[in-house]
Scaffold this active site. Sequence first.
Site, PDB file in Angstrom:
ATOM      1  CD  GLU A 129      -4.717 -12.688 -56.106  1.00 60.34           C
ATOM      2  OE1 GLU A 129      -4.519 -13.015 -54.932  1.00 60.34           O
ATOM      3  OE2 GLU A 129      -5.438 -11.717 -56.414  1.00 60.34           O
ATOM      4  CG  ASP A 159     -10.891 -15.811 -48.249  1.00 63.26           C
ATOM      5  OD1 ASP A 159     -10.184 -14.792 -48.093  1.00 63.26           O
ATOM      6  OD2 ASP A 159     -10.702 -16.616 -49.182  1.00 63.26           O
ATOM      7  CB  THR A 210     -14.178 -11.962 -53.800  1.00 63.34           C
ATOM      8  OG1 THR A 210     -13.563 -12.016 -52.516  1.00 63.34           O
ATOM      9  CG2 THR A 210     -13.141 -12.184 -54.890  1.00 63.34           C
ATOM     10  CD  GLU A 243      -1.787  -9.868 -44.225  1.00 61.86           C
ATOM     11  OE1 GLU A 243      -2.947  -9.429 -44.067  1.00 61.86           O
ATOM     12  OE2 GLU A 243      -1.458 -10.552 -45.195  1.00 61.86           O
ATOM     13  CD  GLU A 279      -9.916  -8.572 -47.450  1.00 63.62           C
ATOM     14  OE1 GLU A 279      -9.146  -7.778 -46.873  1.00 63.62           O
ATOM     15  OE2 GLU A 279      -9.651  -9.102 -48.554  1.00 63.62           O
TER      16      GLU A 279
END
Length: 898
Positions: free
Chosen positions: A96, A243, A441, A337, A355
């Site tokens: 993160e 991902d 991302t 989710e 996304e």
Amino acid sequence: RVAEMAVTVFTNSVVSQQEHAYPADELMPLTCRGRVRGQEPSRGDVDDALGKFSLTLIDTLDTLVVLNKTKEFEEAVKKVIKDVNLDNDIVVSVFETNIRVLGGLLGGHSVAIMLKEKGEYMQWYNSELLHMAKELGYKLLPAFNTTSGLPYPRVNLKFGIRHPEARTGTETDTCTACAGTLILEFAALSRFTGTSIFEEYARKALDFIWEKRQRSSNLVGVTINIHTGDWVRKDSGVGAGIDSYYEYLLKAYVLLGDDSFLERFNTHYNAIMRYISQPPLLLDVHIHKPMLNARTWMDSLLAFFPGLQVLKGDIRPAIETHEMLYQVIKKHNFLPEAFTTDFRVHWAQHPLRPEFAESTYFLYKATGDPYYLEVGKTLIENLNKYARVPCGFAAMKDVRTGSHEDRMDSFFLAEMFKYLYLLFADKEDMIFDIEDYIFTTEAHLLPLWLSTTNQTIAKKNTTTEYTELDDSNFDWTCPNTQILFPNDPMFAQSIREPLKNVVDKSCPRGISRVEESLGSGPKPPLRARDFMASNPEHLEILKKMGVSLIHLKDGRVQLVQHAVQAASSLDAEDGLRFMQEMIELSSQQQKEQQLPPRAVQIVSHPFFGRVVLTAGPAQFGMDLSKHKAGTRGFVATIKPYNGCSEITNPEAVKEKIALMQRGHCMFAEKARNIQKAGAIGGIVIDDNEGSSSDTAPLFQMAGDGKNTDDITIPMLFLFNKEGNIILDAIREYEAVEVLLSDKAKDRATIFKGKMIPNYIIGSNLEMENMDQKLSENDSHKQNSEEATSAFQDVGEVSEEPEEEERSDVIDPDSLAPANAGSDSISISNQDSYVPEPDEASAPEPTCTQGDNQPQEQKTETESNSKVNWDNKVQPMESILADWNEDIEAFEMMEKDEL
């Protein structure tokens, strides 16, 4: 107006965050205060993103510039430089912190130097953000102190890993995405600073993951041991935990230009489409038993995958999955989710993830379909209606009840508004060209020029040490184009239409594919070779298998399969086998009808036959192979340019070769119109910007399903790049003469009876080389029959005004089985079938790049020689530069003769 509304909403949210939360990492929108780690109840791993470094401010820096808030950006940068401390005694997530903070600093630096170069803003800026990024990079490096090179999942910003006060370093596992989503930021940091260590560490981590992939399936698991490399969680998908690993492989190739990243991505992508993709679903499987589903639900993070497929160039499954997700959103207002395969809510939270908006933006860029603007409008309306609260936007605690959570993650401002604004903004709304950057991302901007800056890492292709790659791994990879389907607005709609009720009509999938196959047996109830479109019993069987028939205007019948419409999973598999058989059958029959390529040779001054353009033939009109002299004449552009109605400038076209644009009507209709106007031939130029015979298979122009014996003039097809060479020549020299023929003629033949210097004619060897060049061209085209048939499909329907599914329709004359009567059939398989390298009908041929290399084969003109095709078209400027001396000498000789 929608873009302006997005800017207003974003600005208000930033102001609210600054007023109520700064310098805290995040805003708590329900209580209107900042979230400071340690002062609020712990939320577990979610809090690992917080490091007391004003996370939201750093994460939104480049978004301010994208939304034209340059003054606010300048003030924000000054705040970051003045107030942010990166030396805090706090344990943070390496993943993160990398994507949000390091990426935010680098994105801010990227746009800061861009603004400084423009001369109006940031004139005081002296790479302060880059210095902070380098400091943070060094603070993350201790996490890589493992034998494998995979980083620990957490690091203490002040004390690192093994310090007694670090309070971390005991972990043994990390997620694949956590270790595999570092290369963009770390490589950019190395390229910006010239310090190679960051890129080296990120590459080592990626190399280790690649080496540890499951070799038989080419899939990776969700969690891996950072010391041993053993897979801890052996399920595999494209959602949470994996991902962005796939995303960064492809984007690392785009940013850094290292082919090994593309090879790895394509290998994984092939496995994903074979095992995980069950259109429109993407279901996790076991890496050792990839035919066995690992779970019956999907998480919302996979919503990024359609956007990645757009970058890959595989548009059809991207449209299918995106539409399925949109149907879920319309049912629940937001994407839960997690949701089950029959679209029930599995986890009800929605933390305002971006996304789906990201994929919506990329699909709009790819298709130009205004439908995706409506999708974006729906997203904005739902945010304003259900998530907006007095101090910002609150995450949804339960999408079923509409209850809120006191949470507004930094990625909401960093990504969501960026993609929504870009979706609606026009090019003139931007103060810089967004195409000059790649998105991380976290949607941070990294300039593409980094690929050629401070290349401290030697490019070594280590991929082939682990596996042999066949050419099929490189199918469907597109160059970046502004719009992939500019003149086909129905393309995406035709794919979405069968899925519009998929959520309401769904049924649970309780049986695994392995169990289904054990009970079904390999033999389908109907074989392709036995199918008759006029047999009611056959039509009923097709319906049961999820195969539907669409009657086209020209009398053909198009076959389309959708597994979700089959009576059962067993019937869906039978339908898949039937479609595979039909594709193979059509390919075999098409191979018997392939025509070799033709040549368009520019013979006027100053080219004199030296420019030979590869042209696609027509299945109607004059057969140039039977008229060896070809058709020679000056070219003229017709009006209207598409040639779909009566020619309005017949005096300019008479006794000339007409130039026209592809689209809006059938090829045969264009031919009849120009023939009526007195043209002696026609050249159709592709309307797909950037298309070229270098990268695309041979294109054949089909008839209109009627008798075309009335068309007597020759018609040829040029891709956009080759067509522009002729158009540029017209602009430069006005009178341009060309020769349409079955193969290029030597210059002695072209200028027979005309005065031309010997050095222009060339030696016998030179003429032989020209013939060999064309023979190579013919050999290549004849050896690319599968690709040819696929691309022929494109042309046949692209000229139909109402039926424009370019990629799926197969030549009716070559497809219909002998016992199918007068019915002709075309095929469209929109399910999970991915053709093997030896199978026909490669999907989306407009996006094909890196075609399989042709096998060596004897040509008709050179029966004893074996050649490979290597005919490349050069830009006209380059060609003219090469000939400059010849042209000057020839002009001098002409002057002397006069």
